[in-house]
Design a protein around this motif. Structure first.
Motif: not given
Length: 127
Positions: A35-36, A38-41, A126-127
């Motif tokens: 789930x992380x 999207x924010x990570x990319x 943190x992402x």
């Protein structure tokens, strides 16, 4: 560190953190929950990262590629950023990321011995 100890520690922290980005080199190794991604990319793209290598999780790879395609269509992720999925057995960088993730996991649990040696080379976001 035995692999089962490392995985147990990571699973324990997974409930409390979305993920950890490890940024010691231009090639970025990633350990993150699905789930992380999207924010990570999006964050990596904003930082001008050229290459992201995910460890292949065969059943998850197609869903990850679909997310990446959607992010590119929405101009959230650069079309020039290369994203690949590799087997840990074929990419030594993924093995190194596992070692670093283990050191960070132990550090989060209060044992910073191994992380202290790597700390000058690492940025944790943190992402």
């Amino acid at each position: 560190m035995p692999r089962n100890v490392e995985l147990a520690g990571q699973a324990k922290r997974a409930r409390h953190r979305t993920g950890i980005k490890i940024v010691p080199l231009p090639l970025i190794s990633v350990r993150i929950l699905p789930e992380g991604r999207i924010r990570l990319l999006a964050d990596l793209s904003q930082r001008g990262v050229d290459l992201v290598v995910f460890e292949s999780r065969h059943e998850q790879d197609a869903a990850d590629r679909a997310v990446l395609t959607g992010l590119r269509k929405a101009s959230v992720v650069s079309h020039t950023m290369t994203v690949t999925w590799e087997l840990a057995s074929t990419d030594a960088g993924l093995w190194a990321a596992d070692c670093l993730a283990g050191a960070v996991s132990w550090w989060l649990d209060g044992d910073g011995l191994y992380f202290k040696a790597l700390e000058p080379l690492v940025t944790i976001l943190d992402v």
